[in-house]
Design a protein around this motif. Structure first.
Motif, PDB file in Angstrom:
ATOM      1  N   ASN A  98      13.271 104.948  41.768  1.00  0.00           N
ATOM      2  CA  ASN A  98      12.043 105.054  41.084  1.00  0.00           C
ATOM      3  C   ASN A  98      11.241 103.631  41.424  1.00  0.00           C
ATOM      4  OD1 ASN A  98      10.272 105.284  38.847  1.00  0.00           O
ATOM      5  ND2 ASN A  98      11.676 104.157  37.480  1.00  0.00           N
TER       6      ASN A  98
ATOM      7  N   THR B 132       5.020 118.546  36.719  1.00  0.00           N
ATOM      8  CA  THR B 132       6.093 118.242  35.948  1.00  0.00           C
ATOM      9  C   THR B 132       6.355 119.258  34.890  1.00  0.00           C
ATOM     10  OG1 THR B 132       4.863 116.785  34.413  1.00  0.00           O
ATOM     11  CG2 THR B 132       6.163 115.581  36.101  1.00  0.00           C
ATOM     12  N   SER B 133       5.328 120.037  34.546  1.00  0.00           N
ATOM     13  CA  SER B 133       5.390 121.021  33.352  1.00  0.00           C
ATOM     14  C   SER B 133       6.177 122.181  33.935  1.00  0.00           C
ATOM     15  CB  SER B 133       4.091 121.378  33.035  1.00  0.00           C
ATOM     16  OG  SER B 133       4.180 122.577  31.905  1.00  0.00           O
TER      17      SER B 133
ATOM     18  N   PHE C 228       8.008 122.092  36.871  1.00  0.00           N
ATOM     19  CA  PHE C 228       9.285 121.545  37.279  1.00  0.00           C
ATOM     20  C   PHE C 228      10.394 121.509  36.211  1.00  0.00           C
ATOM     21  CE2 PHE C 228      12.596 118.314  38.753  1.00  0.00           C
ATOM     22  CZ  PHE C 228      12.942 118.928  39.801  1.00  0.00           C
ATOM     23  N   PHE C 229      10.036 120.809  35.224  1.00  0.00           N
ATOM     24  CA  PHE C 229      11.194 120.917  34.034  1.00  0.00           C
ATOM     25  C   PHE C 229      10.921 122.073  33.162  1.00  0.00           C
ATOM     26  CE2 PHE C 229      10.553 116.496  35.297  1.00  0.00           C
ATOM     27  CZ  PHE C 229      11.604 116.208  35.551  1.00  0.00           C
ATOM     28  N   GLY C 230      10.022 122.878  33.148  1.00  0.00           N
ATOM     29  CA  GLY C 230       9.818 124.346  32.271  1.00  0.00           C
ATOM     30  C   GLY C 230       9.295 123.654  30.808  1.00  0.00           C
ATOM     31  N   ILE C 231       8.384 122.824  30.893  1.00  0.00           N
ATOM     32  CA  ILE C 231       8.029 122.555  29.522  1.00  0.00           C
ATOM     33  C   ILE C 231       6.668 123.357  29.536  1.00  0.00           C
ATOM     34  CG2 ILE C 231       7.176 120.854  28.250  1.00  0.00           C
ATOM     35  CD1 ILE C 231       8.879 118.791  29.584  1.00  0.00           C
TER      36      ILE C 231
END
Length: 124
Positions: A7, A45-46, A48-51
């Motif tokens: 990070n 990110t939505s 990738f993380f399934g949000i």
């Protein structure tokens, strides 16, 4: 600890790349590209993380993208317009003066120095 190091490396790399890009383009363009970067990060990110993206989120993405496209379009229109000549600059020698240029910098400079020295308030 490994994730913290990754990070930190990623954040440092991002800041260095952003600074490099900022030295190459204007601040306004950098802000516009940063807007697109945020949209890209939200969508990736939505996925990738399934949000799921909510209606408010989709509206925000649409407004951000619309603002970027508006900026791009108005910049193109501004570049296509011919730039007006300044009214302060001479465009031709229509004053009937022949010979040398109307504006002789050395004469103007010497006149300015003479007027400054002759208008001094006090003498020592």
């Amino acid at each position: 600890i490994i994730l913290a190091l990754i990070n930190g490396f990623a954040f440092t790399s991002y800041n260095l790349a952003s600074t490099f890009v900022l030295t190459r383009i204007s601040v306004v363009h950098h802000a516009a590209l940063n807007c697109i970067r945020r949209i890209f990060a939200i969508i990736v990110t939505s996925i990738f993380f399934g949000i799921p993206i909510t209606a408010v989120g989709a509206l925000g993405i649409t407004v951000s993208f619309g603002g970027f496209m508006g900026f791009t379009r108005f910049k193109q229109l501004r570049q296509q317009k011919p730039k007006p000549l300044s009214s302060l600059l001479p465009t031709s020698n229509s004053g009937g003066v022949t010979g040398s240029s109307v504006y002789d910098n050395s004469t103007t400079l010497s006149r300015t120095r003479d007027s400054v020295s002759s208008s001094s308030l006090g003498t020592v």
